[in-house]
Design a protein around this motif. Structure first.
Motif, short mmCIF file in Angstrom:
data_model
loop_
_atom_site.label_atom_id
_atom_site.label_comp_id
_atom_site.label_asym_id
_atom_site.label_seq_id
_atom_site.Cartn_x
_atom_site.Cartn_y
_atom_site.Cartn_z
N GLU A 116 0.94 -1.09 0.09
CA GLU A 116 -0.02 0.09 0.01
C GLU A 116 0.88 1.24 0.32
N GLU A 117 0.33 2.21 -0.62
CA GLU A 117 1.12 3.67 -0.63
C GLU A 117 -0.01 4.72 -1.05
N SER A 118 0.09 5.64 0.02
CA SER A 118 -1.08 6.77 -0.18
C SER A 118 -2.72 6.34 -0.67
N GLY A 119 -2.69 5.46 0.22
CA GLY A 119 -4.13 4.89 0.37
C GLY A 119 -4.32 3.87 -0.87
N SER A 120 -3.60 3.40 -1.77
CA SER A 120 -3.73 2.69 -3.07
C SER A 120 -3.33 1.40 -2.66
N THR A 121 -3.87 0.16 -3.07
CA THR A 121 -2.91 -1.11 -3.04
C THR A 121 -2.28 -0.95 -4.29
N LYS A 122 -0.89 -1.51 -4.40
CA LYS A 122 -0.38 -1.48 -5.86
C LYS A 122 -0.17 -2.84 -6.32
N GLY A 123 -0.28 -3.90 -5.40
CA GLY A 123 0.06 -5.09 -5.83
C GLY A 123 -0.07 -5.97 -4.70
N PHE A 124 0.01 -7.20 -5.08
CA PHE A 124 -0.02 -8.48 -3.87
C PHE A 124 0.68 -9.65 -4.26
N ILE A 125 0.95 -10.52 -3.50
CA ILE A 125 1.61 -11.90 -3.93
C ILE A 125 0.87 -12.79 -2.90
N CYS A 126 0.43 -13.91 -3.09
CA CYS A 126 -0.26 -14.78 -2.22
C CYS A 126 0.02 -16.08 -2.70
N GLY A 127 -0.12 -17.10 -1.74
CA GLY A 127 0.26 -18.69 -1.86
C GLY A 127 -0.16 -19.39 -0.66
N LEU A 128 -0.13 -20.59 -0.69
CA LEU A 128 -0.40 -21.72 0.34
C LEU A 128 0.91 -22.44 0.87
N VAL A 129 0.84 -23.06 2.06
CA VAL A 129 1.81 -23.68 2.27
C VAL A 129 1.50 -25.33 2.12
N SER A 130 2.55 -26.16 1.81
CA SER A 130 2.41 -27.54 1.71
C SER A 130 3.58 -28.26 1.71
N ASP A 131 3.41 -29.55 1.80
CA ASP A 131 4.66 -30.39 1.80
C ASP A 131 4.80 -30.76 0.25
N GLN A 161 7.39 -0.40 -11.74
CA GLN A 161 7.85 0.62 -10.35
C GLN A 161 8.45 -0.69 -9.35
N LYS A 162 8.64 -1.81 -9.84
CA LYS A 162 9.36 -2.90 -8.88
C LYS A 162 8.54 -3.15 -7.67
N VAL A 163 7.06 -3.19 -8.00
CA VAL A 163 6.11 -3.47 -6.99
C VAL A 163 6.26 -4.72 -6.49
N ALA A 164 6.27 -5.76 -7.50
CA ALA A 164 6.19 -7.21 -7.23
C ALA A 164 7.49 -7.40 -6.61
N SER A 165 8.54 -6.94 -7.08
CA SER A 165 9.97 -7.19 -6.53
C SER A 165 10.18 -6.79 -5.24
N ARG A 166 9.44 -5.59 -4.86
CA ARG A 166 9.61 -5.39 -3.56
C ARG A 166 8.79 -6.17 -2.54
N ILE A 167 7.73 -6.43 -2.81
CA ILE A 167 6.73 -7.39 -2.14
C ILE A 167 7.50 -8.59 -1.98
N MET A 168 8.00 -9.41 -3.11
CA MET A 168 8.78 -10.58 -3.07
C MET A 168 9.77 -10.69 -2.12
N GLU A 169 10.44 -9.57 -1.85
CA GLU A 169 11.85 -9.32 -1.04
C GLU A 169 10.72 -9.70 0.49
N LYS A 170 9.88 -9.14 0.98
CA LYS A 170 9.17 -9.33 2.22
C LYS A 170 8.68 -10.75 2.06
N VAL A 171 8.09 -11.42 0.97
CA VAL A 171 7.79 -12.85 1.10
C VAL A 171 8.99 -13.68 1.41
N LEU A 172 10.11 -13.36 0.54
CA LEU A 172 11.01 -14.50 1.04
C LEU A 172 11.60 -14.14 2.49
#
Length: 165
Positions: A48-63, A99-110
């Motif tokens: 989020e930035e300035s009240g806008s959702t710029k992007g997201f990453i999601c998934g599930l955990v599994s063996d 704007q490297k949104v996905a890359s920045r989110i991915m850093e947090k995911v990792l």
């Protein structure tokens, strides 16, 4: 800029971004996104930035190391104690692309996935995602994780070495 986990209140906006990012036959519906957020909100990261959702990453955990079609519809595949984070959606609102949104989110995911002691992250992409895969490979190198791509070059698997956990 804030990267946080999604809540039920975010679902309509996440569904809008998902719908703008995938063909109608592939985009998760608002109902499906709602069920995912309800079951595994800690595996939904949004920027989020300035009240806008710029992007997201999601998934599930599994063996399981392989993302199968049934996982997209059935939240019971999520096992919080599983070894692998299997990513479903890596999406950026069209208004905020390049704007490297996905890359920045991915850093947090990792970072979060590593802290949770998971073995690694599975990202299954389409052929047209080659540029993003190259960006992620660079990001993984910066994080000192060895990227390992499947033979077809479409499925990327990143293992967290034991010494790094």
């Amino acid at each position: 800029m804030l990267i946080r986990h999604a809540t039920i209140n975010d679902v309509p906006e996440l569904a809008r971004i998902e719908g703008a990012s995938y063909p109608a036959t592939e985009a998760a519906s608002e109902e499906r996104i709602r069920s995912r957020v309800a079951v595994y909100p800690d595996y939904f990261w949004l920027m989020e930035e300035s009240g806008s959702t710029k992007g997201f990453i999601c998934g599930l955990v599994s063996d399981q190391e392989i993302l199968v079609d049934d996982m997209f519809a059935d939240t019971s595949f999520h096992n919080p104690d599983g070894k692998w984070l299997l990513l479903f959606s890596v999406v950026t609102d069209p208004a905020f692309r390049h704007q490297k949104v996905a890359s920045r989110i991915m850093e947090k995911v990792l970072e979060d996935t590593k802290k949770r002691g998971k073995t690694g992250v599975i990202l299954t992409c389409k052929d047209n995602s080659e540029i993003f895969i190259l960006v992620l490979a660079s990001l993984m190198k910066a994080f000192q994780f060895p990227p390992t791509a499947a033979t077809n070059g479409i499925r990327c698997v990143w293992y967290f070495p034991d010494s790094y956990l």
